[in-house]
Motif scaffolding. Structure first.
Motif, PDB file in Angstrom:
ATOM      1  N   GLY A  95      19.085  -0.011 -45.384  1.00 25.80           N
ATOM      2  CA  GLY A  95      17.497   0.573 -45.245  1.00 25.80           C
ATOM      3  C   GLY A  95      17.472   1.451 -44.074  1.00 25.80           C
ATOM      4  O   GLY A  95      17.357   2.840 -44.192  1.00 25.80           O
ATOM      5  N   GLY A  96      17.814   0.762 -42.941  1.00 22.16           N
ATOM      6  CA  GLY A  96      17.569   1.923 -41.675  1.00 22.16           C
ATOM      7  C   GLY A  96      18.553   3.053 -41.656  1.00 22.16           C
ATOM      8  O   GLY A  96      18.332   3.945 -40.886  1.00 22.16           O
ATOM      9  N   HIS A 138      10.730  -7.203 -38.111  1.00 22.72           N
ATOM     10  CA  HIS A 138      11.408  -6.502 -37.097  1.00 22.72           C
ATOM     11  C   HIS A 138      10.456  -6.087 -35.416  1.00 22.72           C
ATOM     12  O   HIS A 138      10.276  -6.032 -34.969  1.00 22.72           O
ATOM     13  N   SER A 170      20.401  -8.621 -44.454  1.00 16.50           N
ATOM     14  CA  SER A 170      19.916  -9.194 -45.881  1.00 16.50           C
ATOM     15  C   SER A 170      20.727  -9.461 -46.123  1.00 16.50           C
ATOM     16  O   SER A 170      21.111 -10.082 -47.324  1.00 16.50           O
ATOM     17  N   THR A 171      21.951  -9.086 -46.206  1.00 15.45           N
ATOM     18  CA  THR A 171      23.382  -9.745 -46.878  1.00 15.45           C
ATOM     19  C   THR A 171      23.585 -11.629 -46.106  1.00 15.45           C
ATOM     20  O   THR A 171      23.917 -12.122 -47.324  1.00 15.45           O
ATOM     21  N   GLU A 214      19.156  -5.571 -35.242  1.00 20.38           N
ATOM     22  CA  GLU A 214      19.312  -3.892 -35.831  1.00 20.38           C
ATOM     23  C   GLU A 214      19.910  -3.714 -36.719  1.00 20.38           C
ATOM     24  O   GLU A 214      20.278  -4.401 -38.055  1.00 20.38           O
ATOM     25  N   ASN A 215      19.145  -3.626 -37.528  1.00 16.74           N
ATOM     26  CA  ASN A 215      19.692  -2.492 -38.786  1.00 16.74           C
ATOM     27  C   ASN A 215      20.821  -2.201 -38.986  1.00 16.74           C
ATOM     28  O   ASN A 215      22.148  -1.483 -38.414  1.00 16.74           O
ATOM     29  N   GLY A 216      21.434  -2.802 -39.429  1.00 19.64           N
ATOM     30  CA  GLY A 216      22.760  -3.087 -40.382  1.00 19.64           C
ATOM     31  C   GLY A 216      23.397  -4.238 -39.722  1.00 19.64           C
ATOM     32  O   GLY A 216      24.514  -4.447 -39.837  1.00 19.64           O
ATOM     33  N   PHE A 238      32.799  -6.379 -47.383  1.00 15.86           N
ATOM     34  CA  PHE A 238      32.237  -5.277 -48.457  1.00 15.86           C
ATOM     35  C   PHE A 238      33.837  -4.932 -48.132  1.00 15.86           C
ATOM     36  O   PHE A 238      34.214  -4.041 -46.641  1.00 15.86           O
ATOM     37  N   ALA A 258      24.975   2.356 -49.988  1.00 14.35           N
ATOM     38  CA  ALA A 258      25.755   1.284 -48.987  1.00 14.35           C
ATOM     39  C   ALA A 258      25.303   0.669 -48.084  1.00 14.35           C
ATOM     40  O   ALA A 258      25.216  -0.471 -47.611  1.00 14.35           O
TER      41      ALA A 258
HETATM   42  N1  LIG Z   1      27.394  -3.825 -51.626  1.00 17.31           N
HETATM   43  C1  LIG Z   1      27.723  -3.098 -49.707  1.00 17.31           C
HETATM   44  N2  LIG Z   1      29.309  -2.408 -49.668  1.00 17.31           N
HETATM   45  C2  LIG Z   1      29.075  -2.206 -48.777  1.00 17.31           C
HETATM   46  N3  LIG Z   1      28.414  -2.276 -47.797  1.00 17.31           N
HETATM   47  C3  LIG Z   1      27.441  -2.591 -47.511  1.00 17.31           C
HETATM   48  C4  LIG Z   1      26.868  -3.746 -49.033  1.00 17.31           C
HETATM   49  N4  LIG Z   1      25.875  -4.122 -48.196  1.00 17.31           N
HETATM   50  C5  LIG Z   1      25.534  -4.062 -47.187  1.00 17.31           C
HETATM   51  N5  LIG Z   1      26.982  -3.231 -46.502  1.00 17.31           N
HETATM   52  C6  LIG Z   1      26.914  -2.781 -45.518  1.00 17.31           C
HETATM   53  O1  LIG Z   1      26.334  -4.480 -44.289  1.00 17.31           O
HETATM   54  C7  LIG Z   1      26.097  -3.787 -43.276  1.00 17.31           C
HETATM   55  C8  LIG Z   1      24.937  -4.578 -43.124  1.00 17.31           C
HETATM   56  O2  LIG Z   1      24.312  -5.061 -44.344  1.00 17.31           O
HETATM   57  P1  LIG Z   1      22.617  -5.179 -44.331  1.00 17.31           P
HETATM   58  O3  LIG Z   1      22.043  -4.091 -44.824  1.00 17.31           O
HETATM   59  O4  LIG Z   1      22.768  -6.476 -44.757  1.00 17.31           O
HETATM   60  O5  LIG Z   1      21.936  -4.970 -42.700  1.00 17.31           O
HETATM   61  P2  LIG Z   1      20.198  -5.620 -42.433  1.00 17.31           P
HETATM   62  O6  LIG Z   1      20.002  -6.435 -40.859  1.00 17.31           O
HETATM   63  O7  LIG Z   1      19.876  -6.244 -43.541  1.00 17.31           O
HETATM   64  O8  LIG Z   1      19.902  -4.160 -41.711  1.00 17.31           O
HETATM   65  P3  LIG Z   1      18.268  -3.233 -42.179  1.00 17.31           P
HETATM   66  O9  LIG Z   1      17.468  -3.632 -41.269  1.00 17.31           O
HETATM   67  O10 LIG Z   1      18.700  -1.635 -42.019  1.00 17.31           O
HETATM   68  O11 LIG Z   1      18.392  -3.503 -43.484  1.00 17.31           O
HETATM   69  C9  LIG Z   1      25.923  -2.589 -43.396  1.00 17.31           C
HETATM   70  O12 LIG Z   1      26.302  -2.192 -42.155  1.00 17.31           O
HETATM   71  C10 LIG Z   1      25.745  -2.445 -44.210  1.00 17.31           C
HETATM   72  O13 LIG Z   1      26.172  -0.742 -44.476  1.00 17.31           O
END
Ligand SMILES: Nc1ncnc2c1ncn2[C@@H]1O[C@H](COP(=O)(O)OP(=O)(O)OP(=O)(O)O)[C@@H](O)[C@H]1O
Length: 530
Positions: free
Chosen positions: A423-424, A209, A55-56, A49-51, A25, A420
């Motif tokens: 969630g965490g 989690h 999800s990506t 962990e969060n981030g 991103f 962006a």
């Molecule tokens: N559309 C976007 N634009 C910019 N950064 C993004 C975007 N989507 C995700 N990120 C960044 O990518 C990283 C991974 O995010 P992601 O949502 O995949 O984490 P996660 O493991 O699912 O976390 P959580 O457990 O908190 O849901 C994070 O630092 C997030 O800020």
């Protein structure tokens, strides 16, 4: 519909392999050379962990994002998934954290309209027979003729899964599927899915989690950290998984979720005016039905009153009325003995802070930067503003950056739009804003650890106890019963918009709470406790 696309996969569970997926991103690399192998019929857990990028990763598999590099194979054949519709056609389905059903339609109607090949003119009798025949082949039971809006959270989640099965999705991605469920509902649903994987009917990839669920249901795990695969395998202990997620030191501090709680200071002996008093609150939901039916509660300074209950029993309305986002039909709220009308000025004057659930929707402005969101409540005060109107951008940025470090908000920069963040991290940013203020007289928090990884949850719970120790009256509304039992001095249960039970923590046992839970939301068979 998907038959043509599905024809190359075997009739039952689908195998998936991701090879070297990377996703950026801007300059930030959210996924870095991620490979993942989920054989047909496996129940696979995705941790991090969060981030971390969970999800990506699944959004790349589902075609919401296009990976910059890498390949995805289904049953050994490379596929290109350009959008979620194509994913559906290939047999990939996803259950999201939020519900995607239409509340005003019945369960059966939701199944029919989900079909990609639903005819323009629907033969309801034929559809009904088709659905009943389909249901006979699945272990999930939901009342077909009930409006989805009247189903319990557990029934809705079953229907979300049924929808995917009805669409012949044989690789199922579940994004924290149990976060709105009681432990018993979670076990029932995951148990059915597990049995289906064992019969070779579906493959499951589940983001969670909850280590307990991983131990109970997953055959294998993959752990992501900062966008990379850092480990995984079969038969891992909770400690091994925790260490992979966050590193040795943090795992030791937080793996139990309790270890990091600060010692409780004794509550002040003199019980004077309660710091927060809710007196006979009545309110209606959006459809004009009673949501709160005479909620009365007192919270003393230095006390945590935890409200447990099955989701949908008035928790949302309670927080909204306290925030001034939902009008009271009758009743009164007192802070430090004074009548409290929830206006912005009154919050500050009374030292009342609220962290509602779903903070991105309810407590943040998605398009505004992380720093601006964090300092939101202090904009017009020095040193962030001079003479009450001149905003000092540099001071705002610095204050935002400082709080981001203190609350470990992972963001590419203070200027990144908060929408962006993962969630965490949104949750941490809102907590940074509400918990960093001094002094906190009253703190109202709803599901503060929803969606947080274990180390972050332990950290946030410690901050709540610290606020209590510093003299705040804390009203904790949580659907996580363990959280309520761990943190509260006094436990209450909300059921059908009323406080059905209240007792000091020393007198509380889970069985009694279970009985009061059991009067739960409509359609609920009672909510046994795990
Ligand atoms: N559309 C976007 N634009 C910019 N950064 C993004 C975007 N989507 C995700 N990120 C960044 O990518 C990283 C991974 O995010 P992601 O949502 O995949 O984490 P996660 O493991 O699912 O976390 P959580 O457990 O908190 O849901 C994070 O630092 C997030 O800020």
């Amino acid at each position: 519909m998907s038959n043509e696309a599905l024809s190359f996969t075997s009739p039952g569970a689908i195998a998936l392999e991701a090879i070297g997926l990377s996703k950026r991103f801007g300059s930030f690399k959210a996924l870095d050379d991620v490979s993942l192998k989920v054989p047909a019929g496996e129940f696979h857990a995705l941790l991090g962990e969060n981030g971390a990028g969970k999800s990506t990763l699944v959004k790349c598999l589902m075609g919401f994002h296009r990976a910059d590099e890498g390949a995805v194979l289904l049953d050994g054949r490379e596929v290109s998934v350009r959008n979620p519709r194509e994913a559906q056609g290939l047999g990939l389905g996803m259950v999201y954290q939020h519900f995607t059903l239409v509340p005003s339609l019945t369960a059966a109607e939701n199944l029919v309209i989900a079909r990609r090949d639903a005819p323009a003119v629907i033969d309801w009798a034929a559809e009904r027979r088709r659905i009943e025949a389909f249901l006979d082949r699945t272990p999930f039971r939901v009342p077909l003729d009930r409006r989805v809006g009247a189903l319990s959270a557990g029934e809705r989640q079953k229907l979300e899964i049924l929808k995917l099965l009805y669409l012949d999705q044989r690789f199922m991605i579940l994004d924290e599927p149990t976060s709105v469920l009681t432990p018993a509902e979670a076990d029932e649903i995951l148990g059915h899915l597990k049995a289906m994987t064992e019969r070779g009917e579906i493959t499951v990839l589940m983001i969670t989690h909850k280590f307990r669920e991983v131990q109970a249901f997953a055959d294998a795990v993959t752990v992501l950290r900062r966008g990379r695969v850092v480990g995984g395998g079969r038969g891992l202990s909770t400690r091994e998984m925790a260490t992979m997620m966050v590193g040795e030191a943090a795992a030791t501090a937080g793996a139990s979720g309790k270890a990091a709680l600060p010692e409780r200071r004794a509550m002040p002996a003199s019980v004077g005016e309660p710091a927060l008093e809710l007196a006979g609150l009545f309110a209606e939901d959006d459809d004009g039905r009673p949501a709160l039916r005479g909620v009365s509660l007192k919270v003393a300074a230095g006390e945590i009153v935890g409200i447990a209950g099955v989701s949908g029993n008035g928790q949302g309305a309670l927080v909204e009325t306290c925030c001034g986002q939902r009008p009271l039909s009758s009743g009164q709220m007192f802070v430090n003995g004074r009548d409290f009308l929830p206006t912005r000025r009154a919050f500050d004057a009374a030292g009342l802070f609220v962290v509602p659930e779903e903070p991105l929707k309810n407590a943040a402005v998605a398009g505004m930067s992380v720093a601006d969101n964090i300092v939101f409540r202090r904009f017009e005060k020095p040193p962030l503003s001079r003479r009450g109107w001149w905003l000092d951008r540099r001071a705002i940025r610095a204050a935002g950056r400082e709080l981001m470090t203190r609350f470990r908000v992972a963001s590419p920069s203070p200027d990144t739009p908060i929408g962006a963040l993962s969630g965490g991290n949104v949750q941490r940013a809102v907590l940074a804003r509400e918990l960093s203020a001094e002094p906190i007289a009253v703190l109202i928090v709803a599901n503060p650890c929803f969606g947080l990884d274990f180390a972050s949850a332990a950290e946030i719970r410690a901050r709540i106890v610290a606020a209590r120790n510093a003299g705040a009256a804390v009203l904790l509304i949580s659907e996580d019963l363990d959280e309520v039992l761990d943190l509260s001095d006094t436990v209450a249960v909300i059921s059908h918009g009323q406080i059905a039970y209240k007792a000091p923590i020393a007198e509380v046992d889970r069985g009694t709470i279970g009985i009061h839970f059991a009067g739960g939301s409509e359609g609920e068979q009672g909510a046994p406790l795990g």
